[in-house]
Design an enzyme around this catalytic site. Structure first.
Site, short mmCIF file in Angstrom:
data_model
loop_
_atom_site.label_atom_id
_atom_site.label_comp_id
_atom_site.label_asym_id
_atom_site.label_seq_id
_atom_site.Cartn_x
_atom_site.Cartn_y
_atom_site.Cartn_z
CB ILE A 154 -3.42 2.10 3.31
CG1 ILE A 154 -3.20 3.37 4.13
CG2 ILE A 154 -4.49 2.33 2.24
CD1 ILE A 154 -2.58 4.53 3.37
CG ASP A 173 4.18 -5.79 1.57
OD1 ASP A 173 5.36 -5.85 1.98
OD2 ASP A 173 3.40 -4.89 1.90
N PRO A 205 4.54 2.42 -0.60
CG PRO A 205 6.45 2.26 0.75
CD PRO A 205 5.28 1.46 0.24
CB THR A 231 -5.08 5.72 -2.99
OG1 THR A 231 -4.70 4.54 -2.30
CG2 THR A 231 -6.42 5.53 -3.66
NE ARG A 233 3.34 10.50 -1.09
CZ ARG A 233 2.35 10.46 -0.20
NH1 ARG A 233 1.15 10.03 -0.55
NH2 ARG A 233 2.55 10.87 1.04
CG ASP A 257 -6.53 10.47 -3.84
OD1 ASP A 257 -7.29 11.40 -4.17
OD2 ASP A 257 -5.97 10.43 -2.72
CD GLU A 262 0.06 14.51 -5.70
OE1 GLU A 262 -0.50 13.49 -6.13
OE2 GLU A 262 0.07 14.85 -4.50
CG HIS A 294 -2.74 13.61 -2.41
ND1 HIS A 294 -1.41 13.53 -2.72
CD2 HIS A 294 -2.89 12.90 -1.26
CE1 HIS A 294 -0.78 12.82 -1.79
NE2 HIS A 294 -1.67 12.41 -0.90
P1 NAI Z 1 2.75 1.20 5.47
O1 NAI Z 1 4.18 1.55 5.68
O2 NAI Z 1 1.91 0.77 6.61
O3 NAI Z 1 2.64 0.07 4.34
C1 NAI Z 1 3.35 0.10 3.15
C2 NAI Z 1 3.51 -1.34 2.70
O4 NAI Z 1 4.13 -1.33 1.41
C3 NAI Z 1 4.44 -2.17 3.63
O5 NAI Z 1 3.81 -3.36 3.98
C4 NAI Z 1 5.68 -2.38 2.79
O6 NAI Z 1 6.33 -3.61 3.09
C5 NAI Z 1 5.08 -2.38 1.40
N1 NAI Z 1 6.07 -2.19 0.36
C6 NAI Z 1 7.26 -1.54 0.43
N2 NAI Z 1 7.93 -1.66 -0.74
C7 NAI Z 1 7.14 -2.42 -1.54
C8 NAI Z 1 7.29 -2.89 -2.87
N3 NAI Z 1 8.39 -2.65 -3.58
N4 NAI Z 1 6.29 -3.63 -3.39
C9 NAI Z 1 5.18 -3.92 -2.67
N5 NAI Z 1 4.99 -3.49 -1.41
C10 NAI Z 1 5.95 -2.74 -0.86
O7 NAI Z 1 2.12 2.48 4.76
P2 NAI Z 1 0.59 2.87 4.65
O8 NAI Z 1 0.20 3.70 5.80
O9 NAI Z 1 -0.22 1.68 4.32
O10 NAI Z 1 0.63 3.87 3.38
C11 NAI Z 1 1.04 3.42 2.10
C12 NAI Z 1 1.27 4.62 1.21
O11 NAI Z 1 0.02 5.27 0.95
C13 NAI Z 1 2.14 5.74 1.85
O12 NAI Z 1 3.52 5.46 1.70
C14 NAI Z 1 1.73 6.94 1.05
O13 NAI Z 1 2.56 7.06 -0.08
C15 NAI Z 1 0.30 6.62 0.60
N6 NAI Z 1 -0.68 7.49 1.24
C16 NAI Z 1 -1.58 8.15 0.46
C17 NAI Z 1 -2.51 9.00 1.03
C18 NAI Z 1 -3.54 9.70 0.22
O14 NAI Z 1 -4.18 10.65 0.72
N7 NAI Z 1 -3.81 9.30 -1.02
C19 NAI Z 1 -2.53 9.24 2.48
C20 NAI Z 1 -1.59 8.41 3.22
C21 NAI Z 1 -0.69 7.59 2.61
#
Ligand code: NAI
Length: 333
Positions: A154, A173, A205, A231, A233, A257, A262, A294
């Site tokens: 994302i 990151d 995440p 957006t 958690r 979001d 929530e 959300h």
């Molecule tokens: P992803 O796993 O592809 O990317 C997450 C990134 O965060 C990774 O590059 C990881 O290294 C990094 N990360 C981990 N710990 C970290 C930290 N302490 N500081 C900085 N970066 C850190 O996940 P993706 O698909 O990009 O999704 C990210 C989050 O978005 C999901 O975990 C979920 O919580 C949230 N999400 C929200 C949605 C919504 O409808 N609002 C829908 C889908 C996901």
């Protein structure tokens, strides 16, 4: 396989039924999974759950005891499941690692654009016959510095879109994403990102390390008047600290979001009642706060992909004993 599908709305049912094509016996339940409702999943081979379902140790133990062998999450995030309990119960957990990173990235940018140009206020003004511009002043995004926390799927898409707007992009990151560095994103440490950014957007995440990553201390380091977008958690941000930051003017605007409490609010129509959560209610009083319930994931493409991957996880588990996208168990990582 018989599958209890918890927290289903009519749109989930539509997309899940289309993806299933009659392969599995899907039992759609509009209630959330919780210790009170877990018995509805008992006796099924799998339980399918969404982001605000309770997948704590008690629920897992009850499901496992009744023969449930798989929890198929209809989400990417898996912070809401007690993985140690699932492992102990010898239960597999599957997720949907990627469905449409574009959906969430585009929503994050929609929040930025709306807050900056105050479209949420302009909409009401114009409908009320008020065409005055006073109070709607925004800024050019071109040349502004945006800090992206978390540059996975994302975050990378947010970077691509904002690169098109001519923003300077900083990122924090633990793992650098080469696609982001190719775009010109500069990785810095968290404090530098907080200090230098005009807009900060959270795309990481929820983990023990990111819980309340944005608290009063972090807000104190930010540029006065910064825009903050979440957006990811809810619990990545300390919501009470937001109120302090908004009252002092340290935060210029906030787009959310997700919200840490929530589960008691989102995805339901509560318009006939009142909001019991005082922190949330206070946040709603600020004109420079924009909250959506959300809905970042909520596009046709994403719902189709979520349903198809979930069904593929269940089918593979039934056939091979392993879902296509297992959630790594403690010790596996
Ligand atoms: P992803 O796993 O592809 O990317 C997450 C990134 O965060 C990774 O590059 C990881 O290294 C990094 N990360 C981990 N710990 C970290 C930290 N302490 N500081 C900085 N970066 C850190 O996940 P993706 O698909 O990009 O999704 C990210 C989050 O978005 C999901 O975990 C979920 O919580 C949230 N999400 C929200 C949605 C919504 O409808 N609002 C829908 C889908 C996901």
């Amino acid at each position: 396989m018989k599958v209890s599908v918890f927290s289903t709305k009519p749109y989930d049912e539509r997309f899940m039924a289309a993806a299933n094509q009659g392969q599995h016996e899907l039992v759609f339940l509009d209630v959330r999974l919780s210790p009170k409702t877990a018995s509805l999943g008992c006796g099924c081979g799998a339980v399918c759950a969404f982001v605000n379902d309770d997948l704590g140790a008690d629920v897992i133990a009850e499901l496992a005891q009744s023969g449930v062998r798989l929890i198929a999450l209809r989400s990417a995030g898996f912070n809401h499941i007690d993985l140690a309990a699932a492992q102990k119960a010898n239960m597999a957990v599957a997720r949907v690692p990627a469905y449409s990173p574009h959906a969430v990235a585009e929503h994050a940018v929609a929040l930025i654009l709306t807050l900056n140009r105050q479209l949420h206020r302009a909409y009401n003004r114009v409908r009320d016959g008020n065409f005055a511009l006073d109070g709607l002043l925004g800024f050019d995004l071109w040349g502004k510095t945006v800090g992206i926390i978390g540059t996975g799927q994302i975050g990378e898409n947010v970077a691509r879109i904002l690169n098109g707007f001519g923003c300077n992009l900083l990122a924090f990151d633990p793992y650098e994403n080469p696609n982001c560095t190719d775009l010109g994103v500069r990785y810095v440490d968290l404090d530098d990102l907080l200090r230098a950014s005009d807009i900060i957007t959270l795309q990481c995440p929820l983990t023990p390390q990111t819980h309340h990553l944005i608290d009063a201390d972090a807000i104190a380091k930010m540029k006065p008047g910064v825009m903050l977008i979440n957006t990811s958690r809810g619990a990545v941000v300390d919501s009470s600290a937001l109120i302090g930051g908004l009252k002092s003017g340290a935060l210029g605007s906030v787009g959310l979001d997700v919200y840490e409490e929530e589960a008691d609010l989102f995805f339901e129509d509560l318009s006939q009642t009142f909001i019991r959560d005082d922190v949330f209610a206070r946040l709603l009083t600020f004109p420079n706060v924009l909250i959506t319930g959300h809905q970042g994931f909520f596009t046709r493409e994403a719902l189709k992909a979520i349903a198809e991957t979930t069904i593929a996880n269940i089918t593979a588990f039934e056939r091979d004993g392993v879902p296509v996208h297992p959630v790594p168990m403690p010790g596996d990582r």
